[in-house]
Write a protein that holds these residues in place. Structure first.
Motif, mmCIF file in Angstrom:
data_model
loop_
_atom_site.group_PDB
_atom_site.id
_atom_site.type_symbol
_atom_site.label_atom_id
_atom_site.label_comp_id
_atom_site.label_asym_id
_atom_site.label_seq_id
_atom_site.Cartn_x
_atom_site.Cartn_y
_atom_site.Cartn_z
ATOM 1 N N LEU A 19 46.782 30.739 27.386
ATOM 2 C CA LEU A 19 46.141 32.028 27.192
ATOM 3 C C LEU A 19 46.027 32.721 28.542
ATOM 4 O O LEU A 19 45.662 32.106 29.540
ATOM 5 C CB LEU A 19 44.743 31.852 26.585
ATOM 6 N N THR A 20 46.357 33.987 28.563
ATOM 7 C CA THR A 20 46.168 34.779 29.778
ATOM 8 C C THR A 20 45.060 35.794 29.528
ATOM 9 O O THR A 20 45.099 36.522 28.525
ATOM 10 C CB THR A 20 47.463 35.515 30.179
ATOM 11 N N VAL A 21 44.075 35.834 30.411
ATOM 12 C CA VAL A 21 42.986 36.801 30.323
ATOM 13 C C VAL A 21 43.266 37.922 31.321
ATOM 14 O O VAL A 21 43.403 37.680 32.519
ATOM 15 C CB VAL A 21 41.627 36.141 30.612
ATOM 16 N N HIS A 22 43.385 39.125 30.815
ATOM 17 C CA HIS A 22 43.633 40.303 31.646
ATOM 18 C C HIS A 22 42.326 41.075 31.799
ATOM 19 O O HIS A 22 41.738 41.497 30.796
ATOM 20 C CB HIS A 22 44.678 41.215 31.002
ATOM 21 N N VAL A 23 41.871 41.250 33.019
ATOM 22 C CA VAL A 23 40.663 42.029 33.289
ATOM 23 C C VAL A 23 41.077 43.372 33.876
ATOM 24 O O VAL A 23 41.762 43.430 34.902
ATOM 25 C CB VAL A 23 39.720 41.290 34.259
ATOM 26 N N HIS B 81 41.040 26.269 32.539
ATOM 27 C CA HIS B 81 42.462 25.957 32.688
ATOM 28 C C HIS B 81 43.370 26.990 32.030
ATOM 29 O O HIS B 81 44.414 26.662 31.473
ATOM 30 C CB HIS B 81 42.776 24.562 32.143
ATOM 31 N N ASN B 82 42.956 28.242 32.085
ATOM 32 C CA ASN B 82 43.783 29.341 31.618
ATOM 33 C C ASN B 82 44.092 30.278 32.784
ATOM 34 O O ASN B 82 43.451 30.206 33.836
ATOM 35 C CB ASN B 82 43.088 30.105 30.492
ATOM 36 N N ASP B 83 45.052 31.152 32.595
ATOM 37 C CA ASP B 83 45.445 32.098 33.634
ATOM 38 C C ASP B 83 44.698 33.415 33.483
ATOM 39 O O ASP B 83 44.312 33.806 32.374
ATOM 40 C CB ASP B 83 46.949 32.385 33.557
ATOM 41 N N PHE B 84 44.530 34.109 34.607
ATOM 42 C CA PHE B 84 43.940 35.440 34.535
ATOM 43 C C PHE B 84 44.740 36.431 35.385
ATOM 44 O O PHE B 84 45.475 36.053 36.290
ATOM 45 C CB PHE B 84 42.464 35.429 34.966
ATOM 46 N N ARG B 85 44.571 37.699 35.039
ATOM 47 C CA ARG B 85 45.099 38.815 35.827
ATOM 48 C C ARG B 85 43.941 39.779 36.046
ATOM 49 O O ARG B 85 43.141 40.008 35.140
ATOM 50 C CB ARG B 85 46.234 39.536 35.087
ATOM 51 N N PHE B 86 43.851 40.347 37.236
ATOM 52 C CA PHE B 86 42.732 41.245 37.551
ATOM 53 C C PHE B 86 43.301 42.539 38.121
ATOM 54 O O PHE B 86 44.008 42.518 39.133
ATOM 55 C CB PHE B 86 41.790 40.593 38.565
ATOM 56 N N ARG C 143 46.004 55.218 36.938
ATOM 57 C CA ARG C 143 46.999 54.169 36.753
ATOM 58 C C ARG C 143 46.298 52.832 36.991
ATOM 59 O O ARG C 143 45.144 52.800 37.429
ATOM 60 C CB ARG C 143 48.172 54.336 37.729
ATOM 61 N N SER C 144 46.981 51.747 36.716
ATOM 62 C CA SER C 144 46.396 50.427 36.973
ATOM 63 C C SER C 144 47.032 49.828 38.220
ATOM 64 O O SER C 144 48.195 50.097 38.538
ATOM 65 C CB SER C 144 46.612 49.484 35.783
ATOM 66 N N GLU C 145 46.249 49.027 38.934
ATOM 67 C CA GLU C 145 46.741 48.355 40.136
ATOM 68 C C GLU C 145 46.303 46.892 40.095
ATOM 69 O O GLU C 145 45.106 46.594 40.091
ATOM 70 C CB GLU C 145 46.204 49.007 41.405
ATOM 71 N N ARG C 146 47.264 45.992 40.063
ATOM 72 C CA ARG C 146 46.951 44.571 40.019
ATOM 73 C C ARG C 146 46.538 44.084 41.406
ATOM 74 O O ARG C 146 47.213 44.346 42.399
ATOM 75 C CB ARG C 146 48.167 43.777 39.524
ATOM 76 N N LEU C 147 45.421 43.327 41.448
ATOM 77 C CA LEU C 147 44.889 42.849 42.729
ATOM 78 C C LEU C 147 45.111 41.358 42.953
ATOM 79 O O LEU C 147 45.146 40.910 44.102
ATOM 80 C CB LEU C 147 43.388 43.145 42.818
#
Length: 288
Positions: free
Chosen positions: A78-82, A118-123, A129-133
């Protein structure tokens, strides 16, 4: 911004308290219904002194009178995108009630406990626009680095939910939970359009609406100058009791409409008051 990394240690104690509380009721380990444990059963091995007794399979003991430990393997499925709203309207509130800081801590807390599960995340931050950090490591060190980055940010510009969320949806390639932290200062139909783009395939959407106490109940009497932080336009008005009642009625109607539109799409909508204690708000978001 002034987010203190020490709140991550408090999150550890918070998570452990949830484990104990739930274990007393379900005799099981607390899992966030939004994230899940990210572990799959692998095999058994004999118990050795010092092993965690919570992992003993008592049903197997009843049959064999031997102590066996359950072994698990990590499954990052599962990937959690914030997505954190960094538009100018989020730059509101004092101290710990500051909307951007409060929302950021909820998002960072999600990332931290997601990695612990033990899951992945994106912030990412978002305005026009969106900017990944993040850099894709999904661990505590990553979260600490994100805190430093967020502390260097100042909310500015306007939010464009429809365009940003539609573009972000095109980049999701796996089973995901998308957590959008925002004050929802946009037309309900545009918010709905953005959420609709996300809520497809194996993507769950959680819209967390942050609101400062003064926004819900403005401490304003008489002649006042109101400013839109995103467009920088101003308007002078006499803030009477009748106008205050109208304001609250329209705000409640907006909250209700956004809630109805998001839930109709299968998403979750949680309203968070930045005047509340952080861990109370986090629990309401994390546990659902």
């Amino acid at each position: 911004m002034a987010i203190d990394p020490d709140f991550l240690d408090e999150l550890d104690r918070f998570d452990a308290a949830l484990d104990r509380e739930t274990a007393a009721v379900r005799q099981g380990e607390q899992q966030s219904p939004r994230v899940g444990e990210g572990l799959t059963f692998s095999d058994y091995r004999r118990y050795s002194p010092g092993d965690d007794t919570r992992l003993v399979d008592w049903k197997l003991f009843a049959r064999t009178e031997e102590y066996y430990i359950k072994q698990f393997e990590e499954e990052r499925n599962l990937t959690v995108h914030v997505l954190l709203d960094s538009s100018a309207s989020m730059d509101y509130g004092d101290g710990e009630s500051h909307k951007f800081e409060y929302a950021a801590k909820i998002g960072l807390g999600f990332c931290y406990l997601t990695a612990e599960e033990h899951n992945d995340f994106r912030f990412s931050t978002m305005d026009e626009r969106s900017e990944r950090l993040d850099t894709g490591r999904s661990n505590r060190g990553e979260v600490l680095g994100l805190i430093d980055q967020v502390n260097d940010l100042r909310p500015e510009g306007e939010a464009d939910f429809e365009t940003v969320l539609e573009a972000y949806a095109d980049r999701i390639r796996s089973r995901s939970l998308v957590v959008v932290l925002t004050d929802c200062l946009d037309e309900p139909e545009r918010i709905e359009s953005g959420v609709s783009a996300l809520a497809r395939n194996e993507v769950d959407v959680l819209l967390v609406r942050v609101m400062a106490p003064d926004e819900r109940d403005p401490d304003v009497v008489g002649d006042a100058l109101f400013a839109d932080p995103e467009s920088e336009t101003t308007r002078r008005s006499y803030f009477s009791q009748s106008l205050a009642d109208t304001y609250r009625s329209r705000l409640d109607a907006h909250v209700d409409e956004v809630n109805e539109r998001v839930t109709a799409l299968g998403g979750d909508h949680v309203l968070v008051d930045t005047g509340d204690e952080y861990f109370d708000s986090f629990a309401s978001v994390w546990l659902g």
